[in-house]
Write a protein that holds these residues in place. Sequence first.
Motif, PDB file in Angstrom:
ATOM      1  N   GLN A 122       0.823  -1.210   0.000  1.00  0.00           N
ATOM      2  CA  GLN A 122       0.000   0.000   0.000  1.00  0.00           C
ATOM      3  C   GLN A 122       0.857   1.261   0.000  1.00  0.00           C
ATOM      4  O   GLN A 122       0.503   2.263  -0.626  1.00  0.00           O
ATOM      5  CB  GLN A 122      -0.941  -0.008   1.199  1.00  0.00           C
ATOM      6  N   GLU A 123       1.981   1.199   0.702  1.00  0.00           N
ATOM      7  CA  GLU A 123       2.880   2.364   0.729  1.00  0.00           C
ATOM      8  C   GLU A 123       3.440   2.633  -0.664  1.00  0.00           C
ATOM      9  O   GLU A 123       3.537   3.784  -1.095  1.00  0.00           O
ATOM     10  CB  GLU A 123       4.013   2.108   1.732  1.00  0.00           C
ATOM     11  N   LEU A 124       3.781   1.548  -1.396  1.00  0.00           N
ATOM     12  CA  LEU A 124       4.283   1.714  -2.757  1.00  0.00           C
ATOM     13  C   LEU A 124       3.189   2.206  -3.691  1.00  0.00           C
ATOM     14  O   LEU A 124       3.433   3.036  -4.582  1.00  0.00           O
ATOM     15  CB  LEU A 124       4.850   0.390  -3.262  1.00  0.00           C
ATOM     16  N   LEU A 125       1.971   1.721  -3.522  1.00  0.00           N
ATOM     17  CA  LEU A 125       0.862   2.186  -4.340  1.00  0.00           C
ATOM     18  C   LEU A 125       0.556   3.661  -4.069  1.00  0.00           C
ATOM     19  O   LEU A 125       0.178   4.410  -4.987  1.00  0.00           O
ATOM     20  CB  LEU A 125      -0.383   1.333  -4.069  1.00  0.00           C
ATOM     21  N   PHE A 126       0.725   4.074  -2.821  1.00  0.00           N
ATOM     22  CA  PHE A 126       0.529   5.494  -2.497  1.00  0.00           C
ATOM     23  C   PHE A 126       1.597   6.341  -3.186  1.00  0.00           C
ATOM     24  O   PHE A 126       1.307   7.436  -3.691  1.00  0.00           O
ATOM     25  CB  PHE A 126       0.574   5.700  -0.979  1.00  0.00           C
ATOM     26  N   ARG A 127       2.819   5.838  -3.221  1.00  0.00           N
ATOM     27  CA  ARG A 127       3.888   6.550  -3.936  1.00  0.00           C
ATOM     28  C   ARG A 127       3.565   6.652  -5.419  1.00  0.00           C
ATOM     29  O   ARG A 127       3.794   7.685  -6.046  1.00  0.00           O
ATOM     30  CB  ARG A 127       5.228   5.827  -3.742  1.00  0.00           C
ATOM     31  N   PHE A 128       3.015   5.568  -5.989  1.00  0.00           N
ATOM     32  CA  PHE A 128       2.634   5.605  -7.402  1.00  0.00           C
ATOM     33  C   PHE A 128       1.495   6.603  -7.614  1.00  0.00           C
ATOM     34  O   PHE A 128       1.478   7.344  -8.613  1.00  0.00           O
ATOM     35  CB  PHE A 128       2.201   4.211  -7.872  1.00  0.00           C
ATOM     36  N   ASP A 129       0.554   6.651  -6.695  1.00  0.00           N
ATOM     37  CA  ASP A 129      -0.549   7.609  -6.766  1.00  0.00           C
ATOM     38  C   ASP A 129      -0.016   9.042  -6.792  1.00  0.00           C
ATOM     39  O   ASP A 129      -0.430   9.863  -7.619  1.00  0.00           O
ATOM     40  CB  ASP A 129      -1.468   7.407  -5.565  1.00  0.00           C
ATOM     41  N   ARG A 130       0.943   9.341  -5.882  1.00  0.00           N
ATOM     42  CA  ARG A 130       1.557  10.684  -5.867  1.00  0.00           C
ATOM     43  C   ARG A 130       2.330  10.944  -7.160  1.00  0.00           C
ATOM     44  O   ARG A 130       2.326  12.066  -7.685  1.00  0.00           O
ATOM     45  CB  ARG A 130       2.518  10.815  -4.684  1.00  0.00           C
ATOM     46  N   PHE A 131       2.969   9.914  -7.673  1.00  0.00           N
ATOM     47  CA  PHE A 131       3.769  10.016  -8.899  1.00  0.00           C
ATOM     48  C   PHE A 131       2.887  10.419 -10.083  1.00  0.00           C
ATOM     49  O   PHE A 131       3.255  11.276 -10.896  1.00  0.00           O
ATOM     50  CB  PHE A 131       4.451   8.675  -9.168  1.00  0.00           C
ATOM     51  N   THR A 132       1.697   9.812 -10.176  1.00  0.00           N
ATOM     52  CA  THR A 132       0.802  10.144 -11.290  1.00  0.00           C
ATOM     53  C   THR A 132       0.232  11.554 -11.160  1.00  0.00           C
ATOM     54  O   THR A 132       0.003  12.235 -12.164  1.00  0.00           O
ATOM     55  CB  THR A 132      -0.360   9.130 -11.379  1.00  0.00           C
ATOM     56  N   ILE A 133       0.034  12.006  -9.936  1.00  0.00           N
ATOM     57  CA  ILE A 133      -0.452  13.375  -9.722  1.00  0.00           C
ATOM     58  C   ILE A 133       0.606  14.377 -10.131  1.00  0.00           C
ATOM     59  O   ILE A 133       0.308  15.392 -10.799  1.00  0.00           O
ATOM     60  CB  ILE A 133      -0.870  13.572  -8.253  1.00  0.00           C
ATOM     61  N   GLU A 134       1.859  14.096  -9.763  1.00  0.00           N
ATOM     62  CA  GLU A 134       2.963  14.996 -10.144  1.00  0.00           C
ATOM     63  C   GLU A 134       3.132  15.070 -11.657  1.00  0.00           C
ATOM     64  O   GLU A 134       3.508  16.105 -12.208  1.00  0.00           O
ATOM     65  CB  GLU A 134       4.262  14.515  -9.496  1.00  0.00           C
TER      66      GLU A 134
END
Length: 329
Positions: A33-45
């Motif tokens: 989940q922590e990695l998926l959250f990082r991916f979520d932030r990555f797509t927003i950026e």
Amino acid sequence: MRKHYNFTGAYALYIEQLIALKQKLGYKYTSAQELLFRFDRFTIERAELSPGITKELSDAWSERIGFESDKYRQRRIRILVQLSSLMNDIGVHSYIPVFPKVHERIVIPYIYSQTEIVAIFKACDEVQISRRLMNCYVIILPALFRLLYSTGLRINEALALLDDDINLDQNYLIVRDSKNTKERLIPISESLSSVCKEYLQYRDMMPLNRDKNYFFVSLNGSKCKSGVVYGWFRRILLDAGIPYKGNHQGPRIHDLRHTFAVHSLAKMAEEGTDLYCALPYLSIYLGHQSIRATNGYVRLTAEMYPELLKNVNVVCLNVFPKTEYHESN
């Protein structure tokens, strides 16, 4: 307490579906989940507005970050593979990246001799401390290391045991917090039960405010940490006269688990038990996901006790590919 992540990017809906699916299948899926959250932030950026993972997005996510290890980079890419696969399954076309090759360190198990096991127990019984420290673990050592050898538990499984998980009247324990999220009941011997009862007598004499009623606690009642236990184990090895080789060559605490499996198979072979009939039971006892992981112990037993296993069909030893051992087995 598990951390809650708030996904808000273009892939939030699919990320939440992936997490729900994995948890329904019995996986804890917490670190993912922590990695998926990082991916979520990555797509927003990157201002990704519409779902559908492209090769460009995949390549950007898969680039090495700073000095990250090959293994951690592979974990990040594996998460994207899982998300892309789920999206394809529900009709949202997504690019699935290729895994990079990672050369994992192969661990050669150290199998303690019966003499070394006795020496370890003796060292645990006789260890002394020069000054009183209320966070000291000395009280748990005799029971903990006998438990690890006698049951084959992983160190974190043993330290997660609660008082209610251990029945010393009927001689069994229940492993709830296991690596593979499979709860299992393990019978224990009368002698191990007696050692645990003796430990409880001393523990319950302490004016402790115990952390969540953990069975193994330090002198101040806090849950024991595996890292600190490793430090004590190095001292136990020294006192027992067992050389510590270092550089990933051990001996390790986890090798008590390997030793339990090999010694159990050797005892069964000595008693005339058909090992391949007994193997599924040992696999369940150890909490393995499949019998493939347990099969490697037959090879080790055959190498260490060739006379005992001389009547075992050699063809059977090659049913599965040669096993590579890792600390999590």
